[in-house]
Motif scaffolding. Structure first.
Motif, mmCIF file in Angstrom:
data_model
loop_
_atom_site.group_PDB
_atom_site.id
_atom_site.type_symbol
_atom_site.label_atom_id
_atom_site.label_comp_id
_atom_site.label_asym_id
_atom_site.label_seq_id
_atom_site.Cartn_x
_atom_site.Cartn_y
_atom_site.Cartn_z
ATOM 1 N N ALA A 91 -15.745 21.034 -30.805
ATOM 2 C CA ALA A 91 -17.209 21.021 -30.908
ATOM 3 C C ALA A 91 -17.751 19.593 -30.906
ATOM 4 N N LEU A 92 -17.068 18.696 -31.578
ATOM 5 C CA LEU A 92 -17.502 17.294 -31.582
ATOM 6 C C LEU A 92 -17.533 16.746 -30.156
ATOM 7 N N GLU A 93 -16.512 17.072 -29.389
ATOM 8 C CA GLU A 93 -16.389 16.534 -28.030
ATOM 9 C C GLU A 93 -17.323 17.205 -27.038
ATOM 10 N N THR A 94 -17.715 18.435 -27.312
ATOM 11 C CA THR A 94 -18.544 19.172 -26.357
ATOM 12 C C THR A 94 -20.010 19.273 -26.747
ATOM 13 N N GLU A 95 -20.305 19.149 -28.046
ATOM 14 C CA GLU A 95 -21.670 19.353 -28.506
ATOM 15 C C GLU A 95 -22.343 18.099 -29.065
ATOM 16 N N VAL A 96 -21.593 17.019 -29.201
ATOM 17 C CA VAL A 96 -22.159 15.776 -29.741
ATOM 18 C C VAL A 96 -21.911 14.655 -28.735
ATOM 19 N N PRO A 97 -22.794 14.510 -27.747
ATOM 20 C CA PRO A 97 -22.588 13.512 -26.693
ATOM 21 C C PRO A 97 -22.407 12.090 -27.205
ATOM 22 N N ALA A 98 -23.139 11.718 -28.250
ATOM 23 C CA ALA A 98 -23.020 10.360 -28.779
ATOM 24 C C ALA A 98 -21.612 10.092 -29.288
ATOM 25 N N TYR A 99 -21.002 11.094 -29.865
ATOM 26 C CA TYR A 99 -19.615 10.952 -30.324
ATOM 27 C C TYR A 99 -18.675 10.833 -29.134
ATOM 28 N N ARG A 100 -18.775 11.760 -28.213
ATOM 29 C CA ARG A 100 -17.876 11.790 -27.058
ATOM 30 C C ARG A 100 -17.993 10.527 -26.210
ATOM 31 N N ASN A 101 -19.200 10.050 -26.003
ATOM 32 C CA ASN A 101 -19.422 8.959 -25.056
ATOM 33 C C ASN A 101 -19.299 7.563 -25.651
ATOM 34 N N ARG A 102 -19.436 7.445 -26.973
ATOM 35 C CA ARG A 102 -19.429 6.084 -27.522
ATOM 36 C C ARG A 102 -18.603 5.908 -28.789
ATOM 37 N N VAL A 103 -18.531 6.916 -29.631
ATOM 38 C CA VAL A 103 -17.888 6.743 -30.937
ATOM 39 C C VAL A 103 -16.411 7.127 -30.931
ATOM 40 N N GLN A 104 -16.053 8.126 -30.188
ATOM 41 C CA GLN A 104 -14.687 8.636 -30.207
ATOM 42 C C GLN A 104 -13.694 7.606 -29.677
ATOM 43 N N GLY A 105 -12.605 7.433 -30.410
ATOM 44 C CA GLY A 105 -11.533 6.582 -29.923
ATOM 45 C C GLY A 105 -10.685 7.356 -28.923
ATOM 46 N N ASP A 106 -9.715 6.684 -28.319
ATOM 47 C CA ASP A 106 -8.813 7.391 -27.409
ATOM 48 C C ASP A 106 -7.378 7.271 -27.910
ATOM 49 N N ALA A 107 -6.526 8.128 -27.406
ATOM 50 C CA ALA A 107 -5.152 8.208 -27.901
ATOM 51 C C ALA A 107 -4.414 6.885 -27.726
ATOM 52 N N TYR A 108 -4.629 6.209 -26.595
ATOM 53 C CA TYR A 108 -3.943 4.934 -26.382
ATOM 54 C C TYR A 108 -4.320 3.927 -27.458
ATOM 55 N N SER A 109 -5.608 3.777 -27.732
ATOM 56 C CA SER A 109 -6.053 2.786 -28.703
ATOM 57 C C SER A 109 -5.494 3.071 -30.091
ATOM 58 N N TRP A 110 -5.513 4.332 -30.499
ATOM 59 C CA TRP A 110 -4.974 4.670 -31.807
ATOM 60 C C TRP A 110 -3.478 4.439 -31.870
ATOM 61 N N MET A 111 -2.761 4.786 -30.812
ATOM 62 C CA MET A 111 -1.314 4.598 -30.821
ATOM 63 C C MET A 111 -0.948 3.114 -30.764
ATOM 64 N N ALA A 112 -1.739 2.348 -30.017
ATOM 65 C CA ALA A 112 -1.444 0.919 -29.886
ATOM 66 C C ALA A 112 -1.660 0.164 -31.189
ATOM 67 N N THR A 113 -2.483 0.711 -32.092
ATOM 68 C CA THR A 113 -2.761 0.012 -33.347
ATOM 69 C C THR A 113 -1.760 0.346 -34.450
ATOM 70 N N ILE A 114 -0.830 1.223 -34.193
ATOM 71 C CA ILE A 114 0.133 1.599 -35.230
ATOM 72 C C ILE A 114 0.882 0.379 -35.753
ATOM 73 N N SER A 115 1.242 -0.527 -34.855
ATOM 74 C CA SER A 115 2.022 -1.692 -35.280
ATOM 75 C C SER A 115 1.251 -2.608 -36.214
ATOM 76 N N MET A 116 -0.058 -2.430 -36.335
ATOM 77 C CA MET A 116 -0.865 -3.258 -37.225
ATOM 78 C C MET A 116 -1.099 -2.603 -38.579
ATOM 79 N N LEU A 117 -0.568 -1.381 -38.774
ATOM 80 C CA LEU A 117 -0.737 -0.694 -40.043
ATOM 81 C C LEU A 117 0.201 -1.262 -41.100
ATOM 82 N N PRO A 118 -0.194 -1.235 -42.369
ATOM 83 C CA PRO A 118 0.714 -1.657 -43.436
ATOM 84 C C PRO A 118 1.974 -0.801 -43.417
#
Length: 266
Positions: A91-118
């Motif tokens: 629903a977030l991805e289909t009914e909230v355009p502001a989330y889908r188009n600007r706020v939502q992260g993508d899988a690559y970005s989240w996975m790439a940041t794992i090495s920076m986690l404590p």
């Protein structure tokens, strides 16, 4: 509670038993959250629809959906145990355009940041080097986006991506030729290669604008190809742009990189 469970799951010094207890507690919290969503008259937490309540859950749930399986076998999306949580994501991805188009992260970005986690080096008790494994998975995700045809990207997303790229061109070039402050494993180009980085960005922008592919990519050099791959890897969503725009830009950069490889092979 859920916060303490998540902290334990992301902790740096878990034993196998600690991890099992944390995972069980977190799953029980997810059961409660799924029930809350199921009791709502909308796909969101409140009967009236999307609200600040959803906004408070989005950052952590979006991150967990990608990063959590790196440590424990818990899948937030597509899991029949929590159908209402899965429906909430959709629903977030289909009914909230502001989330889908600007706020939502993508899988690559989240996975790439794992090495920076404590405690990232101990992200899993069952893998020898979870950071390296996460980087390999991130690389696969990135390669998938680089391979997408520019023609398959919606025009609006292509134009938005080109606009953001042009507006931030100098900063992008500087990042590519400066000493790495993060993602050092990607490497950087030498300062004397600024012109080649600029050329790679121009080629990608022209492709996004619908210019002829053959003419735009003619003469792409190996350094330009490396620059295109580097910029694609450094692109972070939503820090730099929205997910649809990032997918468009990575597609264009992927064509520059592929053309450079083809030129080098001939």
């Amino acid at each position: 509670n859920m916060v303490s469970a998540v902290r334990t799951v992301y902790g740096a010094v878990n034993t196998t038993d600690d991890l099992a207890v944390a995972a069980k507690a977190f799953e029980e919290d997810l059961d409660k959250i799924d029930s809350m969503l199921g009791a709502s008259k909308s796909a969101f937490f409140l009967d009236s629809g999307f609200s600040i309540v959803d906004c408070s859950y989005i950052p952590i749930f979006e991150r967990l959906a990608v990063q959590l399986p790196s440590k424990v076998p818990i899948e937030l999306r597509g899991n029949s145990r929590w159908p209402n949580i899965d429906a909430w994501f959709i629903a977030l991805e289909t009914e909230v355009p502001a989330y889908r188009n600007r706020v939502q992260g993508d899988a690559y970005s989240w996975m790439a940041t794992i090495s920076m986690l404590p405690g990232a080096s101990n992200m899993s008790l069952t893998r020898d080097n979870r950071v390296e494994a996460a980087r390999e998975e991130a690389t696969q995700l990135l390669q998938g986006q680089l391979a997408v045809s520019v023609a398959d990207i919606p025009q609006a997303d292509r134009l938005d991506a080109a606009r953001v790229l042009v507006n931030n061109r100098k900063a992008v070039i500087q990042d590519a030729v400066s000493e790495a402050k993060s993602q050092a494993y990607l490497g950087r180009l030498a300062p004397e290669h600024e012109a080649q980085v600029d050329s790679a960005l121009r080629r990608a922008a022209l492709l996004l604008l619908g210019k002829d592919r053959v003419q735009t990519l003619d003469g792409a050099t190996a350094v330009e190809g490396r620059a295109a791959e580097l910029v694609a890897g450094r692109l972070c969503v939503p820090r730099d742009m929205g997910a649809p725009q990032a997918a468009a830009l990575r597609s264009g950069l992927g064509k520059v990189a592929a053309s450079a490889r083809e030129s080098a092979a001939t």
